[in-house]
Motif scaffolding. Structure first.
Motif, mmCIF file in Angstrom:
data_model
loop_
_atom_site.group_PDB
_atom_site.id
_atom_site.type_symbol
_atom_site.label_atom_id
_atom_site.label_comp_id
_atom_site.label_asym_id
_atom_site.label_seq_id
_atom_site.Cartn_x
_atom_site.Cartn_y
_atom_site.Cartn_z
ATOM 1 N N PHE A 347 57.107 42.022 -1.776
ATOM 2 C CA PHE A 347 56.918 40.711 -2.391
ATOM 3 C C PHE A 347 55.998 39.846 -1.519
ATOM 4 O O PHE A 347 55.047 39.229 -2.010
ATOM 5 N N ARG A 348 56.260 39.827 -0.226
ATOM 6 C CA ARG A 348 55.449 39.007 0.670
ATOM 7 C C ARG A 348 54.002 39.496 0.708
ATOM 8 O O ARG A 348 53.060 38.706 0.732
ATOM 9 N N ASP A 349 53.842 40.835 0.735
ATOM 10 C CA ASP A 349 52.484 41.387 0.759
ATOM 11 C C ASP A 349 51.734 41.052 -0.529
ATOM 12 O O ASP A 349 50.539 40.722 -0.502
ATOM 13 N N ALA A 350 52.423 41.158 -1.664
ATOM 14 C CA ALA A 350 51.776 40.852 -2.939
ATOM 15 C C ALA A 350 51.367 39.383 -3.010
ATOM 16 O O ALA A 350 50.267 39.045 -3.457
ATOM 17 N N MET A 351 52.245 38.491 -2.543
ATOM 18 C CA MET A 351 51.917 37.065 -2.566
ATOM 19 C C MET A 351 50.744 36.750 -1.637
ATOM 20 O O MET A 351 49.981 35.813 -1.888
ATOM 21 N N SER A 352 50.594 37.523 -0.571
ATOM 22 C CA SER A 352 49.506 37.292 0.380
ATOM 23 C C SER A 352 48.177 37.865 -0.096
ATOM 24 O O SER A 352 47.120 37.521 0.445
ATOM 25 N N HIS A 353 48.230 38.769 -1.087
ATOM 26 C CA HIS A 353 47.009 39.420 -1.582
ATOM 27 C C HIS A 353 46.988 39.354 -3.111
ATOM 28 O O HIS A 353 47.157 40.378 -3.791
ATOM 29 N N PRO A 354 46.831 38.178 -3.663
ATOM 30 C CA PRO A 354 46.872 38.018 -5.124
ATOM 31 C C PRO A 354 45.853 38.924 -5.825
ATOM 32 O O PRO A 354 44.722 39.072 -5.359
ATOM 33 N N GLY A 355 46.319 39.530 -6.910
ATOM 34 C CA GLY A 355 45.447 40.377 -7.709
ATOM 35 C C GLY A 355 45.338 41.809 -7.236
ATOM 36 O O GLY A 355 44.815 42.664 -7.950
ATOM 37 N N GLU A 356 45.814 42.113 -6.023
ATOM 38 C CA GLU A 356 45.748 43.474 -5.488
ATOM 39 C C GLU A 356 47.077 44.194 -5.711
ATOM 40 O O GLU A 356 48.141 43.572 -5.710
ATOM 41 N N THR A 357 46.990 45.514 -5.868
ATOM 42 C CA THR A 357 48.201 46.322 -5.926
ATOM 43 C C THR A 357 48.588 46.719 -4.512
ATOM 44 O O THR A 357 47.795 47.354 -3.803
ATOM 45 N N VAL A 358 49.769 46.320 -4.071
ATOM 46 C CA VAL A 358 50.258 46.705 -2.750
ATOM 47 C C VAL A 358 51.314 47.790 -2.921
ATOM 48 O O VAL A 358 51.968 47.879 -3.965
ATOM 49 N N VAL A 359 51.457 48.607 -1.896
ATOM 50 C CA VAL A 359 52.398 49.730 -1.940
ATOM 51 C C VAL A 359 53.344 49.611 -0.758
ATOM 52 O O VAL A 359 52.900 49.524 0.392
ATOM 53 N N SER A 360 54.637 49.609 -1.024
ATOM 54 C CA SER A 360 55.622 49.467 0.050
ATOM 55 C C SER A 360 55.792 50.768 0.814
ATOM 56 O O SER A 360 55.379 51.843 0.354
ATOM 57 N N GLU A 361 56.403 50.679 1.966
ATOM 58 C CA GLU A 361 56.914 51.870 2.647
ATOM 59 C C GLU A 361 58.139 52.366 1.874
ATOM 60 O O GLU A 361 58.789 51.596 1.153
ATOM 61 N N PRO A 362 58.480 53.652 1.997
ATOM 62 C CA PRO A 362 59.681 54.154 1.319
ATOM 63 C C PRO A 362 60.943 53.439 1.809
ATOM 64 O O PRO A 362 61.063 53.125 2.994
ATOM 65 N N TYR A 363 61.857 53.198 0.910
ATOM 66 C CA TYR A 363 63.129 52.569 1.259
ATOM 67 C C TYR A 363 64.153 52.943 0.202
ATOM 68 O O TYR A 363 63.805 53.362 -0.909
ATOM 69 N N VAL A 364 65.426 52.807 0.551
ATOM 70 C CA VAL A 364 66.497 53.096 -0.396
ATOM 71 C C VAL A 364 66.754 51.849 -1.229
ATOM 72 O O VAL A 364 67.086 50.788 -0.696
ATOM 73 N N THR A 365 66.595 51.971 -2.532
ATOM 74 C CA THR A 365 66.840 50.834 -3.411
ATOM 75 C C THR A 365 68.335 50.640 -3.595
ATOM 76 O O THR A 365 69.070 51.594 -3.852
ATOM 77 N N SER A 366 68.775 49.414 -3.460
ATOM 78 C CA SER A 366 70.209 49.137 -3.525
ATOM 79 C C SER A 366 70.768 49.375 -4.924
ATOM 80 O O SER A 366 71.939 49.710 -5.079
ATOM 81 N N GLY A 367 69.934 49.212 -5.944
ATOM 82 C CA GLY A 367 70.442 49.348 -7.305
ATOM 83 C C GLY A 367 70.701 50.769 -7.743
ATOM 84 O O GLY A 367 71.508 51.009 -8.633
ATOM 85 N N SER A 368 70.010 51.750 -7.113
ATOM 86 C CA SER A 368 70.190 53.127 -7.566
ATOM 87 C C SER A 368 70.406 54.113 -6.433
ATOM 88 O O SER A 368 70.673 55.280 -6.694
ATOM 89 N N MET A 369 70.248 53.673 -5.174
ATOM 90 C CA MET A 369 70.421 54.541 -4.011
ATOM 91 C C MET A 369 69.386 55.649 -3.947
ATOM 92 O O MET A 369 69.578 56.651 -3.271
ATOM 93 N N ASN A 370 68.258 55.491 -4.654
ATOM 94 C CA ASN A 370 67.155 56.429 -4.545
ATOM 95 C C ASN A 370 66.202 55.995 -3.434
ATOM 96 O O ASN A 370 66.055 54.807 -3.158
ATOM 97 N N LEU A 371 65.550 56.983 -2.818
ATOM 98 C CA LEU A 371 64.464 56.676 -1.900
ATOM 99 C C LEU A 371 63.212 56.455 -2.737
ATOM 100 O O LEU A 371 62.702 57.382 -3.362
ATOM 101 N N CYS A 372 62.764 55.219 -2.779
ATOM 102 C CA CYS A 372 61.652 54.827 -3.640
ATOM 103 C C CYS A 372 60.566 54.144 -2.830
ATOM 104 O O CYS A 372 60.755 53.790 -1.670
#
Length: 400
Positions: A347-372
């Motif tokens: 979220f912070r990266d996207a707000m800092s680079h409007p209009g660009e697609t940013v890609v996160s590092e892998p992390y476990v999503t709390s809603g599904s416990m998948n590595l996403c």
């Protein structure tokens, strides 16, 4: 050592293994390793110290080992190499043998700046006494190294407590990282974390060129292992032969590297689909209409929309029939309201680079416990700023 008990203990001798600077591809120093025997038969260090413990002479035996290592190094080493000496924390904090050991080290004839006290991994709980001893060693000008990080009881608390000059990563970490892109990425991030804390990083147990190249790719400072040289007596000229370095940098420049997440070839169809749905959203199409287009890809798992403060807007759209989707172990995380994701780096990266697609590092999503990983873009629609997000299953990405 006490004459009354010395005959019960193994003999003590030293071998030295080079520790290589990966920037220079030459030894910066050597780790002293115990070579002992009982009645002429070789005895492992574990067995030697077990026997010392049986007769309650661990402290004396440790001090004898250190005296042997330093004496041989002082006689034969060059004037720049650093000697790494293994010491058990229990001996360092012993009220008698701790001060005695320090006195032995200070009187060995080797400048303190060329001695690194390597604190071995141990189940010893956090101890202010150990911290105080480490500070005392540092005041004398001795270096502090922390051994076997990533194994057993060694953890970040000990790094923070002891503030070592060097952290040596357990050999199993490089072995595992060489078999998996995911684990290699994790190792590189661990090295980066330790650098950020303020310590140099050595990787132990390097046995193959693949592992040596990975040490370079992870930005480790030092490496040690059979690939560079086996433990051996220090020769009269003080230089052990180091192997494997002649073409290592050349091979590194031509080798496949740990790619940034955003550059993974398997991710490109997801980036393209995300860019298309982002454009459609900016042109006025509804989030509910565009999300299924992204979710049509095999590893797309969900899309969600955030306002400019990170609050989730309405419900997320999920690929509920996805065979690899795990279920959250925490029921409340299934709520579709009240979530705020402004804490997330994407979220912070996207707000800092409007209009660009940013890609996160892998992390476990709390809603599904998948590595996403999450694709995110800060865009405008109808004069209002939003952050559009899409999750992709990272754990399966490499197989597609």
């Amino acid at each position: 050592m006490s004459e009354a008990y010395s005959y019960l203990l193994p003999s003590v001798n030293s071998a030295f293994q080079p520790i290589v600077s990966l920037a220079h591809l030459t030894p910066l120093g050597y780790e002293a390793l115990l070579r002992s025997s009982i009645n002429g038969r070789p005895c492992s260090p574990i067995e030697a110290f077990r026997r010392a413990a049986l007769v309650d002479r661990t402290g004396e035996f440790e001090r004898e080992c250190v005296r042997c290592h330093t004496a041989q190094f002082a006689r034969r080493a060059d004037h720049e190499s650093v000697l790494f000496i293994n010491v058990q924390p229990e001996v360092l904090i012993h009220p008698v043998h701790g001060p005695g050991l320090i006195a032995d080290i200070l009187s060995c004839g080797i400048p303190c700046a060329r001695l690194a006290i390597e604190v071995l991994e141990t189940p010893l709980p956090r101890s202010q006494t150990l911290v105080d001893v480490a500070n005392q060693l540092r005041q004398h000008g001795l270096l502090i190294a922390l051994d076997d990080f990533g194994a057993g009881e060694t953890n970040l608390s000990r790094v923070w407590d002891l503030r070592p000059d060097v952290v040596k990563l357990d050999r199993e970490l490089i072995r595992q990282a060489a078999t998996s892109h995911r684990k290699a990425r994790s190792l590189r991030r661990l090295v980066g974390l330790l650098h950020e804390i303020g310590t140099l990083v050595a990787i132990e147990g390097v046995e193959t060129e693949t592992e040596a190249l990975l040490c370079l790719d992870c930005d480790a400072d030092f490496a040690q292992g059979y690939y560079f040289g086996r433990p051996a007596p220090l020769p009269e000229n003080g230089e052990l032969i180091v192997t494997g370095t002649e073409h290592l940098l050349e091979d590194f420049h031509s080798a496949e590297r740990i790619k940034p997440i955003a550059d993974l070839v398997a991710l490109q169809p997801y980036r393209e689909a995300f860019r298309d749905v982002t454009h459609a959203f900016c042109m006025g199409e509804s989030f509910a209409d565009i999300a299924p287009r992204f979710l049509a890809l095999p590893l797309s798992i969900r899309m969600f929309l955030l306002d400019q403060h990170g609050a989730q807007i309405d419900r997320q759209v999920e690929s509920t029939d996805h065979p690899m989707r795990k279920q959250s172990r925490f029921p409340m995380l299934g709520r579709r309201k009240d979530a705020n994701w402004s804490k997330r780096p994407y979220f912070r990266d996207a707000m800092s680079h409007p209009g660009e697609t940013v890609v996160s590092e892998p992390y476990v999503t709390s809603g599904s416990m998948n590595l996403c990983l999450t694709l995110a873009a800060c865009v405008e629609s109808g004069g209002v700023r939003y952050v559009l997000c899409g999750d992709v299953l990272f754990e399966e990405l490499g197989s597609h």
